[in-house]
Design an enzyme around this catalytic site. Structure first.
Site, PDB file in Angstrom:
ATOM      1  N   GLN A 178       0.819  -1.223   0.000  1.00 20.07           N
ATOM      2  CA  GLN A 178       0.000   0.000   0.000  1.00 20.07           C
ATOM      3  C   GLN A 178       0.851   1.271   0.000  1.00 20.07           C
ATOM      4  OE1 GLN A 178      -3.237   0.389  -0.426  1.00 20.07           O
ATOM      5  NE2 GLN A 178      -3.877  -1.746  -0.329  1.00 20.07           N
ATOM      6  N   THR A 236       7.549 -17.742 -18.239  1.00 18.33           N
ATOM      7  CA  THR A 236       7.753 -16.643 -19.193  1.00 18.33           C
ATOM      8  C   THR A 236       7.240 -15.343 -18.585  1.00 18.33           C
ATOM      9  OG1 THR A 236       7.537 -18.168 -21.031  1.00 18.33           O
ATOM     10  CG2 THR A 236       7.205 -15.833 -21.542  1.00 18.33           C
ATOM     11  N   CYS A 328     -21.837  -5.054  11.606  1.00 21.77           N
ATOM     12  CA  CYS A 328     -23.276  -4.976  11.854  1.00 21.77           C
ATOM     13  C   CYS A 328     -23.905  -6.364  11.814  1.00 21.77           C
ATOM     14  CB  CYS A 328     -23.945  -4.103  10.807  1.00 21.77           C
ATOM     15  SG  CYS A 328     -23.426  -2.401  10.932  1.00 21.77           S
TER      16      CYS A 328
HETATM   17  N1  PMP Z   1      -0.805  -6.890   0.737  1.00 16.09           N
HETATM   18  C1  PMP Z   1      -1.587  -5.812   0.899  1.00 16.09           C
HETATM   19  C2  PMP Z   1      -1.327  -4.899   2.061  1.00 16.09           C
HETATM   20  C3  PMP Z   1      -2.601  -5.531  -0.009  1.00 16.09           C
HETATM   21  O1  PMP Z   1      -3.365  -4.458   0.159  1.00 16.09           O
HETATM   22  C4  PMP Z   1      -2.809  -6.420  -1.094  1.00 16.09           C
HETATM   23  C5  PMP Z   1      -3.932  -6.173  -2.076  1.00 16.09           C
HETATM   24  N2  PMP Z   1      -5.182  -6.128  -1.470  1.00 16.09           N
HETATM   25  C6  PMP Z   1      -1.968  -7.531  -1.216  1.00 16.09           C
HETATM   26  C7  PMP Z   1      -0.985  -7.732  -0.288  1.00 16.09           C
HETATM   27  C8  PMP Z   1      -2.117  -8.486  -2.362  1.00 16.09           C
HETATM   28  O2  PMP Z   1      -1.766  -7.856  -3.555  1.00 16.09           O
HETATM   29  P1  PMP Z   1      -2.034  -8.492  -4.992  1.00 16.09           P
HETATM   30  O3  PMP Z   1      -3.410  -8.076  -5.363  1.00 16.09           O
HETATM   31  O4  PMP Z   1      -1.011  -7.868  -5.867  1.00 16.09           O
HETATM   32  O5  PMP Z   1      -1.841  -9.955  -4.870  1.00 16.09           O
END
Ligand code: PMP
Length: 390
Positions: A178, A236, A328
């Site tokens: 993030q 690949t 909820c």
């Molecule tokens: N770690 C975090 C903190 C994420 O927010 C996410 C995506 N939700 C992932 C890992 C997984 O990423 P990806 O969609 O590239 O597999």
């Protein structure tokens, strides 16, 4: 009117990324492992992309390996380190992404490791004193702690953790999914062993990511095959993805301050609009409201439960995409392991709004006005209960 406010889940492709990948969807289709002209053209593009990413992060190109995304990269870092170094103790937190928690849970179930969960304070931040105590008691530990939490946005001081890791001879992996593309890194200065990125979180394509493996490590590959990625990850290469990833990262860091300022203002604006929206009982989960301690694009709002249905579904019905994860009782299964690990109010609906450079202040106005209308027309549970009691 459709509004997309779920950018922590994924983001729209940047037009510059689309332009960069187009030639690789059309004329540049060679296999990068082929030694002829068609392969060489594509190999050069992969090399350029790797160099771009390494330059931006202060790494060397040999430390960047492409994967299918952050899930695979996290799996590779954790399983690779556990197997290669015969790690028997891992420190993590209850609010990590499932890609980390489930990988660790499997190793624990198979008897490879014991897991210690570091204490979190009431806002969900890592207790560094507890972390140090755990490290002192457990030599040769693997630490895996995320940089920014995908649900509540909390930022962890990975610099401080990297110093502790060094002091106690621990290996440090951080799920930086993030924050790559949103916060500057200089990996030549920080002692982080592994970190990961995923292009679709910063306006690149889905299904492509990378792992940074500090050059002092040589961990066991998890996908075996044709020896691609220096033998670290067979298969690949996803050339379109790789070119798109590098371009997305380049664009993100070229305009980082401008974009982060805008996104931060959107978040502050939403907080101020919600305060005067007339919706009672709003609070924020984790440290989501903080501008300094949480990532600028994530705002996790705790709202009163509606008597019937969920706020997220009602927003969706009028074209507003946000993300749920609710406590909820009328919503059944939506509860989040992150929210459950925090001392949040259990009788609330938690909605994550997450912004990008493509959101506007008008959109925030529209979202908050729509929320206010939902609460005007559909009483919250408490109001409804009072009405029924009378
Ligand atoms: N770690 C975090 C903190 C994420 O927010 C996410 C995506 N939700 C992932 C890992 C997984 O990423 P990806 O969609 O590239 O597999």
């Amino acid at each position: 009117m459709e509004i997309y406010c779920d950018n922590a889940a994924t983001t729209a492709l940047d037009p510059e990324v689309i332009e960069a990948i187009l030639p690789f969807l059309t004329q540049n289709y060679g296999n990068p492992s082929s030694t002829h002209w068609a392969g060489r053209k594509v190999r050069e593009a992969i090399d350029r992309s790797r160099n771009t990413i390494a330059d931006i992060l202060g790494a060397s190109p040999g430390e960047i390996f492409f994967t299918s995304g952050a899930t695979e990269a996290n799996n590779l870092a954790l399983t690779g380190a556990i197997q290669t170094y015969e790690i028997s103790h891992v420190i993590t937190s209850k609010i990590e992404h499932k890609a980390v928690l489930q990988t660790l849970a499997r190793h624990e179930k198979e008897g490879d490791i014991e897991i210690s969960f570091v204490k979190l304070d009431e806002r969900g931040h890592v207790d560094l004193y507890h972390l140090e105590n755990l490290l002192r008691a457990n030599p040769r530990t693997l630490i895996t702690l995320m940089h920014a939490n995908n649900e509540i946005g909390n930022i962890t001081d990975i610099h401080a953790i990297s110093i502790l890791a060094q002091r106690y001879n621990a290996i440090f992996h951080s799920d930086t999914t993030q924050t790559i593309g949103k916060i500057r890194f200089d990996l030549s200065q920080d002692h982080i062993d592994f970190l990961v990125g995923s292009a679709h979180k910063f306006h690149g394509p889905k299904g492509i990511g990378f792992i940074y493996i500090n050059k002092k490590h040589n961990i066991k590959a998890q996908i075996l095959g044709g020896g691609q990625e220096g033998g670290q990850r067979g298969g690949t290469e996803n050339v379109i993805g790789i070119v798109g990833l590098a371009k997305a990262l380049e664009v993100a860091y070229r305009n980082l301050d401008e974009n982060q300022t805008k996104v931060c203002r959107l978040k502050q604006y939403m907080i101020s609009k919600l305060a005067i929206s007339g919706i009672g009982g709003i609070c924020y989960n984790g440290d989501s409201k903080s501008i300094d301690n949480s990532i600028s694009n994530v705002l996790n709002v705790s709202l009163p439960c509606l008597a019937l249905g969920s706020v997220v579904n009602k927003l969706d019905a009028i074209g507003i995409a946000a993300s749920g994860g609710s406590a909820c009782s009328n919503l059944g299964n939506g509860s989040s392991h992150v929210i459950s690990a925090l001392p949040c109010q259990r009788d609330k609906e938690n909605v994550r709004f997450s912004f990008s450079k493509f959101n506007t202040f008008d959109e925030v106005d529209h979202i908050v006005n729509s929320l206010a209308r939902i609460y005007e027309t559909e009483p919250a549970t408490r109001k409804r209960e009072l009405q029924l009691a009378n």
